[in-house]
Design a protein around this motif. Structure first.
Motif, mmCIF file in Angstrom:
data_model
loop_
_atom_site.group_PDB
_atom_site.id
_atom_site.type_symbol
_atom_site.label_atom_id
_atom_site.label_comp_id
_atom_site.label_asym_id
_atom_site.label_seq_id
_atom_site.Cartn_x
_atom_site.Cartn_y
_atom_site.Cartn_z
ATOM 1 N N ASN A 271 1.883 9.146 -0.033
ATOM 2 C CA ASN A 271 2.057 8.059 -1.202
ATOM 3 C C ASN A 271 1.662 6.553 -1.021
ATOM 4 O O ASN A 271 1.497 5.867 -2.048
ATOM 5 C CB ASN A 271 3.897 7.885 -1.323
ATOM 6 C CG ASN A 271 4.209 9.206 -1.973
ATOM 7 O OD1 ASN A 271 4.035 9.286 -3.286
ATOM 8 N ND2 ASN A 271 4.594 10.307 -1.490
ATOM 9 N N LEU A 272 1.380 6.231 0.413
ATOM 10 C CA LEU A 272 0.993 4.758 0.580
ATOM 11 C C LEU A 272 -0.532 4.505 0.140
ATOM 12 O O LEU A 272 -0.855 3.542 -0.403
ATOM 13 C CB LEU A 272 1.226 4.127 1.774
ATOM 14 C CG LEU A 272 2.998 3.859 2.107
ATOM 15 C CD1 LEU A 272 3.054 3.328 3.478
ATOM 16 C CD2 LEU A 272 3.343 2.940 0.991
ATOM 17 N N TYR A 273 -1.407 5.677 0.697
ATOM 18 C CA TYR A 273 -2.729 5.362 0.596
ATOM 19 C C TYR A 273 -3.281 6.051 -0.624
ATOM 20 O O TYR A 273 -2.583 6.960 -1.080
ATOM 21 C CB TYR A 273 -3.343 6.047 2.010
ATOM 22 C CG TYR A 273 -2.858 5.293 3.216
ATOM 23 C CD1 TYR A 273 -3.671 4.154 3.483
ATOM 24 C CD2 TYR A 273 -2.081 5.813 3.869
ATOM 25 C CE1 TYR A 273 -3.370 3.357 4.630
ATOM 26 C CE2 TYR A 273 -1.568 5.014 5.152
ATOM 27 C CZ TYR A 273 -2.334 3.850 5.547
ATOM 28 O OH TYR A 273 -1.785 3.193 6.548
ATOM 29 N N SER A 286 -10.280 3.626 -6.720
ATOM 30 C CA SER A 286 -9.077 4.334 -6.027
ATOM 31 C C SER A 286 -7.690 4.393 -6.742
ATOM 32 O O SER A 286 -7.150 3.312 -7.311
ATOM 33 C CB SER A 286 -8.961 4.050 -4.643
ATOM 34 O OG SER A 286 -9.958 3.995 -3.943
ATOM 35 N N TYR A 287 -6.995 5.628 -6.460
ATOM 36 C CA TYR A 287 -5.800 5.631 -6.907
ATOM 37 C C TYR A 287 -4.726 6.329 -6.159
ATOM 38 O O TYR A 287 -5.181 7.143 -5.409
ATOM 39 C CB TYR A 287 -5.418 6.190 -8.443
ATOM 40 C CG TYR A 287 -5.979 7.661 -8.556
ATOM 41 C CD1 TYR A 287 -4.924 8.708 -8.453
ATOM 42 C CD2 TYR A 287 -7.294 7.975 -8.790
ATOM 43 C CE1 TYR A 287 -5.420 10.019 -8.449
ATOM 44 C CE2 TYR A 287 -7.629 9.252 -8.708
ATOM 45 C CZ TYR A 287 -6.633 10.458 -8.546
ATOM 46 O OH TYR A 287 -6.951 11.457 -8.794
ATOM 47 N N THR A 288 -3.433 5.841 -6.009
ATOM 48 C CA THR A 288 -2.486 6.671 -5.388
ATOM 49 C C THR A 288 -1.770 7.626 -6.028
ATOM 50 O O THR A 288 -2.173 7.749 -7.479
ATOM 51 C CB THR A 288 -1.374 5.572 -4.773
ATOM 52 O OG1 THR A 288 -0.552 4.999 -5.847
ATOM 53 C CG2 THR A 288 -1.883 4.446 -3.871
ATOM 54 N N GLY A 380 -9.286 10.671 -1.143
ATOM 55 C CA GLY A 380 -9.140 9.461 -0.505
ATOM 56 C C GLY A 380 -8.274 10.025 0.944
ATOM 57 O O GLY A 380 -8.127 10.945 1.083
ATOM 58 N N PRO A 381 -7.862 8.913 1.922
ATOM 59 C CA PRO A 381 -7.152 9.090 3.010
ATOM 60 C C PRO A 381 -5.973 9.688 2.700
ATOM 61 O O PRO A 381 -5.327 10.294 3.840
ATOM 62 C CB PRO A 381 -6.930 7.908 3.305
ATOM 63 C CG PRO A 381 -7.212 6.755 2.468
ATOM 64 C CD PRO A 381 -8.154 7.343 1.380
#
Ligand SMILES: [Zn+2]
Ligand SMILES: [Zn+2]
Length: 413
Positions: A271-273, A286-288, A380-381
Motif C-alpha cells: 500500500n505504501l509504494y 505512478s499511483y498507489t 511498480g514496486p
C-alpha cells in the motif's frame, strides 16, 4: 419440519458431514428446489434452484470454446505517435517477464491462461461424460481438480480488470477492442453462469453415490466431495475423489498463522509504494492502490472506483482481520459468535480472489503502453507484494479448517 431437518424415516435422504462445523446430519432431498443449510452453522450445504447438469455442461463447454480465441486473438490495440501496439492475453505475462517481474508474470500467466483452460477442460469432460452416461473411474479425480482450480481460474476477475483497464486507457490514449477481448467478455460472463448452474453435490452423487458409514458420529467427511467414510480409513485416499482423508486438516493453525502473518507484513509495502505507472497527459504518473481509486473517481468512473476500492483495499483488510479472528477463536477456545465467524470465513474464502483485479489491470495495460519514455506504462514496486498478499491469503483460507473453531468450543465444557 423444514427441508433440512433430521428425520426418522428417510426418503431420498443422505447422511453428510458439514465441512464448516463438522456436524453430521441427514439431508432430505425429496422436497423442492430450495437451499439445504446446516442445522448447526447455517452454511448452505446444497443449492438446487436453477442448477442442472445440462445447463452447467452448456455453460462450461461454451466458456472453454471462447477461451481459445480469448487467448489467441488480438486483445487490445492502441494508437499513438502514428504507430500501433497490439496485445494478446499471453503477451501480458511476456512483457512483465521482459521488464524483470519474473514471479509476477508466472503467477498472472497461470491465473489467466493456464488454470482457466485446465479447469474448464476438466469440468467439460466430467459433465459431458456424465451427461452421456459414461462413468469412467477417473471422473472423481478430475472433478476434484476442477473444483480445486475454481478459486484459481480467474477469467471472471480478469473480465472486471479488463473493464477497469479499458476505462483507464480510454482517458489516456486511443484504444480499440480486438476479437480476443470480445471472446474474453463472453467467457467471463459464461464462467459466472457455470458457477451458478453447477450442482456439485449432484455431480458427486452421479460419479459415485453417497454412503452411510457404520458409525456416523466417528466417521470422516471428505473435505473435497463430502463422502462419509469409516474412521479407520484416516490418511487413505477417498474412494470417490482420491483426496487424502483426515478427520481435520493437519497442521491447519500453524500454516494459517504463518501465511496470514506473512501477508500482513507484505500488506504494508503493497500500500505504501506505487502499484503501477501510467501515462497521464503524456507524462508517466505512478499511483498507489488508493491513488488509483481516486484517479478513477476523478475521471468520472465512480462505480469502477468503488469496485476497485472494495477489491484492492477493503477485501484484503477483511481477509486479514477475518482469518486472524478465526485463528484466535481456535486458540482461545471461544464459544462466542461461532455462526458469525463461520460466515466471515466463508465470505473470505469466496471473495478473496477478486483482489487480483489490480495486478490484472497492470497486465492488460503494460503491453499496449510501450511507445516512448513519456507514453509508457508498467508495474511498480508494490505490484509484487500486493499480488503476494492476495495469493497468500487465498492459500491461508484454504489451509484453515473452520471445524476446529467448533471443536475447540465443544472441548470447553
Ligand atoms: Zn455446519
Ligand atoms: Zn472425496
Amino acid at each position: 419440519m423444514s427441508a433440512l431437518g433430521l428425520q426418522a424415516a428417510p426418503i431420498e435422504m443422505d447422511c453428510v458431514g458439514c465441512n464448516e462445523c463438522g456436524t453430521r446430519q441427514q439431508l432430505d432431498r425429496s422436497g423442492g428446489n430450495g437451499i439445504l443449510v446446516c442445522v448447526t452453522c447455517r452454511t448452505p450445504l446444497e443449492r438446487r434452484g436453477g442448477r442442472s447438469l445440462a445447463a452447467a455442461l452448456a455453460c462450461s463447454s461454451a466458456t472453454l470454446l471462447l477461451l481459445l480465441p480469448a487467448n489467441l486473438e488480438v486483445f487490445l490495440t492502441t494508437n499513438a505517435l502514428g504507430v500501433s501496439r497490439h496485445s494478446i492475453l499471453a503477451s501480458t505475462a511476456g512483457v512483465m517477464l521482459s521488464e524483470g517481474y519474473t514471479w509476477l508474470s508466472v503467477v498472472i500467466f497461470l491465473l489467466i491462461v493456464v488454470f482457466p483452460l485446465v479447469r474448464f477442460g476438466l469440468l467439460t469432460y466430467v459433465l459431458g461424460s456424465l451427461y452421456l452416461g459414461r462413468r469412467r473411474p477417473w471422473l472423481g479425480w478430475m472433478f476434484r481438480w476442477a473444483n480445486r482450480l475454481e478459486a484459481w481460474a480467474m477469467t471472471d476477475v480478469l473480465l472486471l480488470a479488463f473493464v477497469v483497464a479499458y476505462a483507464r486507457l480510454e482517458v489516456a490514449i486511443s484504444v480499440h477492442l480486438g476479437i480476443g477481448a470480445v471472446a474474453l467478455i463472453g467467457a467471463g460472463i459464461l464462467s459466472l453462469f457455470t458457477r451458478a448452474t453447477l450442482d456439485k453435490a449432484m455431480v458427486w452423487r452421479a460419479i459415485a453415490p453417497d454412503q452411510e458409514p457404520g458409525h456416523p458420529t466417528t466417521s470422516i467427511a471428505c473435505t473435497q466431495c463430502e463422502l462419509l467414510v469409516e474412521a479407520k480409513h484416516q490418511g487413505e485416499p477417498c474412494p470417490r475423489c482420491g483426496s487424502a482423508l483426515y478427520r481435520r486438516q493437519p497442521a491447519s493453525i500453524p500454516y494459517t498463522m504463518a501465511l496470514t502473518l506473512a501477508a500482513l507484513l507484505l500488506y504494508i509495502p503493497a500500500n505504501l509504494y506505487p502499484l503501477a505507472t501510467l501515462p497521464i497527459d503524456y507524462k508517466p504518473t505512478s499511483y498507489t492502490v488508493l491513488q488509483g481509486v481516486i484517479d478513477l473517481a476523478k475521471a468520472g468512473f465512480f462505480g469502477l472506483a468503488v469496485l476497485v476500492f472494495c477489491a484492492s483495499f477493503a477485501i484484503p483488510v477483511l481477509k486479514l482481520v477475518g482469518l486472524g479472528w478465526c485463528v484466535m477463536s481456535v486458540m482461545t477456545r471461544s464459544r462466542r459468535h461461532l455462526v458469525a465467524k463461520t460466515r466471515v470465513y466463508r465470505t473470505v474464502e469466496e471473495i478473496g480472489r477478486w483482489s487480483m483485479v489490480d495486478p490484472f489491470v497492470i497486465g492488460c495495460l503494460t503491453p499496449v503502453l510501450d511507445y516512448s519514455a513519456q507514453i509508457h506504462g508498467g508495474a511498480g514496486p508494490a505490484a509484487v507484494p500486493f499480488t503476494a498478499v492476495v495469493v497468500l491469503t487465498i492459500i491461508s483460507a484454504k489451509t484453515f479448517d473452520p471445524r476446529l473453531m467448533w471443536d475447540a468450543a465443544r472441548s470447553r465444557s
